[in-house]
Design an enzyme around this catalytic site. Structure first.
Site, PDB file in Angstrom:
ATOM      1  N   ASP A  44      -0.485   4.615   3.480  1.00 15.72           N
ATOM      2  CA  ASP A  44      -1.876   5.021   3.222  1.00 15.72           C
ATOM      3  C   ASP A  44      -2.241   6.326   3.903  1.00 15.72           C
ATOM      4  O   ASP A  44      -3.398   6.540   4.266  1.00 15.72           O
ATOM      5  CB  ASP A  44      -2.869   3.918   3.651  1.00 15.72           C
ATOM      6  CG  ASP A  44      -2.543   2.586   3.030  1.00 15.72           C
ATOM      7  OD1 ASP A  44      -2.165   2.587   1.851  1.00 15.72           O
ATOM      8  OD2 ASP A  44      -2.640   1.560   3.720  1.00 15.72           O
ATOM      9  N   GLY A  80       0.153   2.035  -3.737  1.00 10.85           N
ATOM     10  CA  GLY A  80      -0.965   2.466  -4.584  1.00 10.85           C
ATOM     11  C   GLY A  80      -1.301   3.895  -4.220  1.00 10.85           C
ATOM     12  O   GLY A  80      -1.959   4.143  -3.229  1.00 10.85           O
ATOM     13  N   HIS A  81      -0.780   4.830  -5.012  1.00  7.18           N
ATOM     14  CA  HIS A  81      -1.045   6.242  -4.729  1.00  7.18           C
ATOM     15  C   HIS A  81      -2.211   6.703  -5.604  1.00  7.18           C
ATOM     16  O   HIS A  81      -2.090   6.794  -6.813  1.00  7.18           O
ATOM     17  CB  HIS A  81       0.189   7.097  -5.033  1.00  7.18           C
ATOM     18  CG  HIS A  81       1.335   6.789  -4.119  1.00  7.18           C
ATOM     19  ND1 HIS A  81       2.588   7.313  -4.274  1.00  7.18           N
ATOM     20  CD2 HIS A  81       1.395   6.002  -3.028  1.00  7.18           C
ATOM     21  CE1 HIS A  81       3.375   6.853  -3.312  1.00  7.18           C
ATOM     22  NE2 HIS A  81       2.672   6.050  -2.553  1.00  7.18           N
ATOM     23  N   GLN A  85       4.809   3.209   1.237  1.00 11.38           N
ATOM     24  CA  GLN A  85       4.572   2.540   2.526  1.00 11.38           C
ATOM     25  C   GLN A  85       4.788   3.566   3.658  1.00 11.38           C
ATOM     26  O   GLN A  85       4.567   4.738   3.455  1.00 11.38           O
ATOM     27  CB  GLN A  85       5.470   1.302   2.692  1.00 11.38           C
ATOM     28  CG  GLN A  85       5.093   0.146   1.775  1.00 11.38           C
ATOM     29  CD  GLN A  85       5.559   0.306   0.349  1.00 11.38           C
ATOM     30  OE1 GLN A  85       6.689   0.622   0.093  1.00 11.38           O
ATOM     31  NE2 GLN A  85       4.685   0.072  -0.606  1.00 11.38           N
ATOM     32  N   LYS A  95      -0.595  10.302   0.700  1.00 10.12           N
ATOM     33  CA  LYS A  95       0.517  11.014   0.033  1.00 10.12           C
ATOM     34  C   LYS A  95       0.103  11.490  -1.351  1.00 10.12           C
ATOM     35  O   LYS A  95       0.514  12.549  -1.790  1.00 10.12           O
ATOM     36  CB  LYS A  95       1.719  10.081  -0.123  1.00 10.12           C
ATOM     37  CG  LYS A  95       2.514   9.897   1.138  1.00 10.12           C
ATOM     38  CD  LYS A  95       3.723   9.024   0.886  1.00 10.12           C
ATOM     39  CE  LYS A  95       3.387   7.564   0.684  1.00 10.12           C
ATOM     40  NZ  LYS A  95       2.972   6.815   1.851  1.00 10.12           N
TER      41      LYS A  95
HETATM   42  P1  IMP Z   1       4.621  -6.391   1.044  1.00  4.64           P
HETATM   43  O1  IMP Z   1       5.213  -5.027   0.917  1.00  4.64           O
HETATM   44  O2  IMP Z   1       3.680  -6.727  -0.100  1.00  4.64           O
HETATM   45  O3  IMP Z   1       5.652  -7.445   1.253  1.00  4.64           O
HETATM   46  O4  IMP Z   1       3.695  -6.413   2.346  1.00  4.64           O
HETATM   47  C1  IMP Z   1       4.246  -6.343   3.659  1.00  4.64           C
HETATM   48  C2  IMP Z   1       3.325  -5.568   4.588  1.00  4.64           C
HETATM   49  O5  IMP Z   1       3.316  -4.203   4.197  1.00  4.64           O
HETATM   50  C3  IMP Z   1       1.865  -6.007   4.551  1.00  4.64           C
HETATM   51  O6  IMP Z   1       1.331  -5.858   5.866  1.00  4.64           O
HETATM   52  C4  IMP Z   1       1.201  -5.027   3.613  1.00  4.64           C
HETATM   53  O7  IMP Z   1      -0.177  -4.889   3.861  1.00  4.64           O
HETATM   54  C5  IMP Z   1       1.979  -3.771   3.941  1.00  4.64           C
HETATM   55  N1  IMP Z   1       2.046  -2.825   2.824  1.00  4.64           N
HETATM   56  C6  IMP Z   1       2.791  -2.913   1.717  1.00  4.64           C
HETATM   57  N2  IMP Z   1       2.610  -1.850   0.918  1.00  4.64           N
HETATM   58  C7  IMP Z   1       1.739  -1.052   1.546  1.00  4.64           C
HETATM   59  C8  IMP Z   1       1.180   0.235   1.229  1.00  4.64           C
HETATM   60  O8  IMP Z   1       1.450   0.860   0.198  1.00  4.64           O
HETATM   61  N3  IMP Z   1       0.315   0.745   2.159  1.00  4.64           N
HETATM   62  C9  IMP Z   1       0.015   0.103   3.304  1.00  4.64           C
HETATM   63  N4  IMP Z   1       0.506  -1.079   3.636  1.00  4.64           N
HETATM   64  C10 IMP Z   1       1.380  -1.668   2.769  1.00  4.64           C
END
Ligand code: IMP
Length: 422
Positions: free
Chosen positions: A16, A43-44, A225, A19
């Site tokens: 977040d 989510g970009h 991420q 990007k």
């Molecule tokens: P997962 O990727 O859905 O398995 O989530 C694992 C952890 O990564 C959780 O704490 C999510 O909130 C975090 N997370 C996954 N994708 C994102 C992202 O794009 N931005 C911020 N946090 C993320």
């Protein structure tokens, strides 16, 4: 941009970092934009020609006619969500089919992977990770246990392969006593998505990328991420399940380390985190609320409140080290405009022990801060470094000295024009 190289653009804290906006500034320089890890958990948000799009699986180069976009082998893809995302872009007039290639080696997220994601989270109770619920963990687990389905599987005898894997998932769910779910409609859309994906070029993308590099083309590897959510280097077990770091660029695109050019590390002038897990700089007071409100810190995928805090130099130094960051990009500097004093976490402290290195177990550590004078001036109209308030220049100089890496791009507002190159 380096010809014949892959430059990486990576979120280096908890994702977040914004990007989406920077990619928009970067993509015109590159021939190819490729995603190498993650899936629809990302989510970009991109504002293009006045329209807002949230890209989840599709690389951000899609708005730029003439760019090739690749979803690499390190990604996981949900056909139904991919179809919804792609169709929205198609109906907005973007031609995708000739410009978006998908690796046959990328893994498929099944509807039952999403149910398993929810079931595993429920079973963890108060230790839940707070996942995005998109089936990321179960899909990558299945990849590692060598039982997953890949995009290439949709081309041959898919029905039987799908039915067998789904049956195994259903058994797993029964074992977990997680039976209160209904995927009938979801599954229909998912199967439509599988058919829809056949309209795209499903390729051996690692060969394709390497051939393009041999021809001197430039590739931007678009991260998802952030480093602290990396399966190896993040705050395990509160992480995502993919390799979000520069190493992940190599495995997730099938390129050798000698192909990597610049590594751009993106961070915000403060910190945020979504989901559970250690976050030593978290502010539970009005200042945290103020950062959230000014910075609009609400999740793009889940809409959850993001946890907010001051900048964390321990995490940033660690991320710069494990990624080999060559240039830094600081986002959302303007969010700090109104603060009299800004704080930077320079160390962690626990039980009388202080460290400036990222500890193995980040649980229970408290931030040690250095106070920095705020600039108390609106940065959003600034167009060049010469107009920086002195206190802002001092803040940048402090960060560069601590991080031993140049900050070459600064964002001072949401608009593309509010980006300062140094
Ligand atoms: P997962 O990727 O859905 O398995 O989530 C694992 C952890 O990564 C959780 O704490 C999510 O909130 C975090 N997370 C996954 N994708 C994102 C992202 O794009 N931005 C911020 N946090 C993320």
């Amino acid at each position: 941009m380096t010809k014949g190289k892959v430059d990486a653009l990576l979120g280096i804290v908890f994702g977040d970092e914004g990007k989406g906006k920077v990619v928009d500034v970067f993509t015109p320089r590159y021939d190819v934009v490729a995603r190498f890890a993650g899936g629809p958990n990302a989510g970009h948000t991109i504002i293009f020609e006045g329209k807002k799009f949230v890209l989840r699986s599709i690389p951000s180069g899609i708005f730029d006619e003439g760019k090739l976009n690749i979803i690499g082998n390190g990604c996981v893809i949900a056909p139904d969500l991919f179809m919804a995302e792609a169709q929205e872009l198609e109906s907005a007039g973007y031609d995708l089919r000739s410009r978006l290639h998908i690796s046959k080696r990328a893994h498929l997220i099944l509807p039952t992977h999403r149910v398993l994601d929810r079931a595993f989270e429920a079973a963890k109770g108060k230790n839940a990770v707070g996942t995005t619920g998109k089936g990321i963990g179960p899909t990558y687990s299945e990849k590692a246990s060598r039982t997953g389905l890949r995009v290439g599987d949709i081309l041959e005898n898919f029905e039987a392969k799908y039915a067998a894997l789904k049956a195994r998932h259903e058994q797993q769910l029964r074992d977990l006593h997680y039976t209160d779910y209904d995927i009938t409609e979801e599954e229909q859309r998912w199967l439509q998505g599988v058919e829809y994906m056949k309209n795209f070029q499903l390729t051996d993308s690692e060969a394709e990328i390497n051939h393009l590099l041999d021809e001197g083309k430039s590739v931007l590897a678009e991260g998802a991420q952030g480093t602290m959510l990396d399966i190896d280097h993040g705050t395990y077990p509160f992480v995502s399940s993919s390799s979000t770091t520069t190493g992940g660029v190599c495995t997730g695109l099938g390129v050798g380390p000698n192909r990597i050019g610049e590594v751009f590390g993106i961070f915000k002038a403060y910190s945020t985190r979504v989901g559970a897990g250690p976050f030593p700089v978290e502010l539970f007071d009005e200042t945290g609320d103020r950062l959230r409100e000014i910075g609009h810190e609400y999740g793009a995928v889940t809409g959850r409140n993001r946890r907010c805090g001051w900048i964390d130099l321990v995490a940033l130094k660690y991320a710069i080290m494990v990624n080999g960051v060559t240039q830094l990009v600081m986002m959302k500097s303007d969010v700090l405009d109104g603060f009299d004093t800004i704080r930077a976490c320079i160390a962690y402290e626990k039980d009388g022990q202080t460290t400036t290195e990222m500890p193995y177990d980040t649980e229970g550590w408290k931030a040690v801060y250095k106070d920095i004078k705020g600039w108390k001036q609106d940065l959003t109209a600034i167009t060049s470094e010469a107009q920086f308030p002195q206190a802002f220049s001092d803040y940048i100089a402090f960060l560069e000295a601590e991080l031993k890496t140049p900050i070459t791009i600064l964002s001072v507002g949401p608009d593309r024009a509010q980006t300062i190159m140094r």
